[in-house]
Design a protein around this motif. Structure first.
Motif, short mmCIF file in Angstrom:
data_model
loop_
_atom_site.label_atom_id
_atom_site.label_comp_id
_atom_site.label_asym_id
_atom_site.label_seq_id
_atom_site.Cartn_x
_atom_site.Cartn_y
_atom_site.Cartn_z
N LYS A 39 -27.20 17.34 5.95
CA LYS A 39 -28.10 18.51 5.23
C LYS A 39 -27.84 20.02 6.58
O LYS A 39 -28.81 20.57 5.99
CB LYS A 39 -29.43 18.31 4.45
N LYS A 40 -27.32 20.49 7.24
CA LYS A 40 -26.85 21.01 8.23
C LYS A 40 -26.12 21.96 7.99
O LYS A 40 -26.47 23.41 8.11
CB LYS A 40 -26.77 19.89 9.63
N LYS A 67 -32.54 14.23 19.50
CA LYS A 67 -32.73 13.26 18.89
C LYS A 67 -31.25 12.83 18.25
O LYS A 67 -30.58 14.00 18.33
CB LYS A 67 -33.63 12.48 18.46
N PHE A 68 -30.38 11.84 17.69
CA PHE A 68 -29.25 12.07 16.52
C PHE A 68 -29.53 13.31 16.04
O PHE A 68 -30.04 13.37 15.09
CB PHE A 68 -29.05 10.71 16.27
N GLY A 69 -28.43 13.83 15.88
CA GLY A 69 -28.36 14.59 14.25
C GLY A 69 -29.04 15.86 14.53
O GLY A 69 -29.22 16.83 13.94
N GLU A 70 -30.24 16.40 15.63
CA GLU A 70 -30.94 17.39 16.00
C GLU A 70 -29.68 18.98 16.21
O GLU A 70 -28.68 18.83 17.30
CB GLU A 70 -31.71 17.38 16.95
N GLN A 71 -29.92 20.25 16.09
CA GLN A 71 -29.41 21.12 16.41
C GLN A 71 -29.58 21.79 17.23
O GLN A 71 -30.57 22.24 17.25
CB GLN A 71 -29.20 21.81 14.79
N ILE A 72 -28.65 22.39 17.93
CA ILE A 72 -29.03 22.65 19.10
C ILE A 72 -28.92 24.13 19.10
O ILE A 72 -29.73 24.74 19.50
CB ILE A 72 -28.16 22.07 20.55
N VAL A 73 -28.09 23.76 18.78
CA VAL A 73 -27.50 25.84 18.71
C VAL A 73 -26.88 26.43 17.31
O VAL A 73 -26.04 24.88 16.92
CB VAL A 73 -26.92 27.08 19.71
N GLN A 74 -27.00 27.19 16.09
CA GLN A 74 -25.89 27.79 15.32
C GLN A 74 -25.30 29.65 15.97
O GLN A 74 -26.22 30.21 15.69
CB GLN A 74 -26.96 27.83 13.93
N LEU A 75 -23.99 29.41 15.66
CA LEU A 75 -23.80 29.87 15.54
C LEU A 75 -23.29 31.22 14.74
O LEU A 75 -22.54 30.34 13.53
CB LEU A 75 -22.57 30.33 16.69
N ASP A 76 -23.94 32.40 14.19
CA ASP A 76 -23.52 33.47 13.04
C ASP A 76 -22.55 34.63 13.45
O ASP A 76 -22.76 35.62 12.97
CB ASP A 76 -24.84 33.59 12.09
N LEU A 77 -21.20 33.84 14.99
CA LEU A 77 -20.85 35.15 14.81
C LEU A 77 -19.66 35.50 13.85
O LEU A 77 -19.52 36.71 13.32
CB LEU A 77 -20.22 35.10 15.95
N SER A 78 -19.02 34.75 13.20
CA SER A 78 -17.69 34.64 11.58
C SER A 78 -18.70 34.68 10.74
O SER A 78 -19.55 34.58 10.09
CB SER A 78 -17.39 33.42 11.71
N PHE A 79 -17.45 36.40 9.91
CA PHE A 79 -18.07 36.35 8.84
C PHE A 79 -16.92 36.10 7.38
O PHE A 79 -17.20 35.97 6.77
CB PHE A 79 -18.54 37.64 8.24
N SER A 80 -16.16 34.71 7.98
CA SER A 80 -15.53 34.31 7.58
C SER A 80 -15.28 32.85 8.19
O SER A 80 -16.15 32.51 9.09
CB SER A 80 -13.60 35.14 7.57
#
Length: 420
Positions: free
Chosen positions: A184-185, A235-248
């Motif tokens: 679910k990420k 903890k396991f599965g924790e999202q550290i960062v999400q990078l939205d740099l690409s639009f493809s």
């Protein structure tokens, strides 16, 4: 299988020999012989070309680089071994039912992990002269797309078309490999995975256009001492960062040797570099007017090789201020030009819009076609380390849809020495 190697060079073992201005290419087994005339100032970075199959999906090397495992675009994994100057097939791994999409060969434990579109994964252990498979419980309902061993080789990560990442580890009590899922990420298929040197963080790319970094700390497998930086309380599965740099679509993620920089590529002909991965990352992007990349490899902290649809490795490097830029294609020498190197942005965009081939005869693409297909004749989809010296890699290999494996050596690339 056709082997094309420089005279006096044993693939994966020796070095090429140079005599005057003539380099002779002799095929293993006598299939093919070529002669290239060149000047000493234009030594090619490619030191060996092997035609193993009609098409190769992925490949990996044994720890001593005397064997290579690859998928010839089917449900098998073929393993060849070098005997003197000839490659011979020694194993065919046949447990999968569909195309094998990922292979990784651990350097210390000498184990092979494979994943396939059949949603299964196997770990292959050497027992005598045989390779014995162990099924890994992935719990996927879509194809497995990529795989990579962790630096300590006590875990491996599997990306899938089920929008999940499987972190697999060995349970000693039950004598099998199990997985924990990061769910679910992602909003689409996971196309690539890459481990941070700390053995805890894993980076992923996806066809939803995003690059993400997760913590994979597993109690009983990892130690508290190995948790560093921003992952210390994760903890396991924790999202550290999400990078939205690409639009493809995003592909080919890789960490630098120190773990300070993250690189990945987009299907929009861009490559992205991210420093200080965490709550406040510093990001750069480099756009280029060539076909998109599929995979990347850090040669050093300041140099990256990108491979993809242009059939020729591309060199990117950072200057003293940390600004990344495209340097040149690896199959050519960097040349100065008195005029513009490419046609107008409008003409190239117009050509792409209407499906104009970059290998066409228009004036916009003459220089492009002259540097494509030097060794590879189709998309390069895999790039792998061959010899690593601390934080640097001078030798690596590429494989592509043309069925070739090309070995590259940057030892004599004088204009790139400052970045190694």
């Amino acid at each position: 299988m056709n082997d094309v190697v420089y005279s006096g060079f044993r693939p994966g073992i020796g070095q090429s020999k140079h005599q005057g201005d003539t380099r002779t290419l002799a095929a293993s087994g006598g299939f093919l012989t070529l002669n290239f005339i060149y000047s000493s100032a234009k030594r090619m970075a490619a030191v060996a070309v092997h035609q193993f199959a009609q098409c190769i999906t992925c490949h990996a090397w044994s720890p001593d680089q005397s064997m290579i495992a690859f998928c010839p675009n089917n449900n098998e994994v073929h393993i060849y071994k070098l005997f003197e100057d000839k490659w011979e097939k020694v194993h065919v791994l046949q447990k999968h039912d569909q195309i094998v999409s990922g292979i990784d060969w651990s350097r210390r434990s000498n184990r092979i992990v494979t994943v396939s579109h059949d949603r299964n994964s196997y770990v292959w252990n050497q027992e005598g002269l045989e390779l014995i498979p162990t099924l890994v419980i992935l719990r996927l309902n879509r194809a497995a797309l990529c795989v990579q061993w962790s630096p300590k080789e006590n875990k491996f990560a599997v990306g899938s078309g089920a929008k999940t990442v499987c972190i697999c580890y060995y349970e000693q009590e039950n004598n099998w490999w199990v997985s924990k899922l990061i769910r679910k990420k992602h909003d689409s298929s996971v196309t690539s995975v890459a481990w941070h040197p700390n053995n805890i963080l894993v980076a992923t790319t996806s066809t939803d256009g995003k690059c993400r970094v997760f913590s994979t700390f597993i109690k009983g497998v990892d130690t508290r001492e190995s948790k560093t930086g921003s992952s210390s309380n994760s903890k396991f599965g924790e999202q550290i960062v999400q990078l939205d740099l690409s639009f493809s679509w995003a592909f080919g993620v890789e960490w630098s040797p120190s773990g300070n920089t993250l690189a990945y590529v987009g299907h929009n002909s861009m490559i992205y570099f991210v420093d200080d991965v965490g709550p406040s990352p510093l990001a750069q992007n480099v756009a280029f007017r060539n076909l998109p990349l599929r995979d990347v490899l850090f040669i050093s902290e300041k140099m990256v090789i990108g491979v993809g649809f242009d059939c020729n490795p591309m060199v990117f490097a950072a200057d003293e201020s940390g600004i990344w830029s495209f340097i040149r294609f690896l199959g050519e020498r960097k040349a100065s030009s008195s005029g513009p190197k490419y046609g107008s942005q409008f003409s190239e965009a117009f050509g792409k819009l209407y499906g104009q081939s970059k290998h066409g005869s228009s004036s916009d693409t003459v220089e492009q076609s002259s540097i494509q297909g030097v060794f590879h004749e189709n998309c390069i989809n895999c790039i792998v380390h061959l010899r690593k010296e601390g934080f640097r890699t001078k030798r690596f290999s590429t494989s592509g849809l043309d069925g070739k494996v090309v070995i590259w050596d940057l030892e004599n690339e004088e204009d790139l020495c400052d970045y190694l």
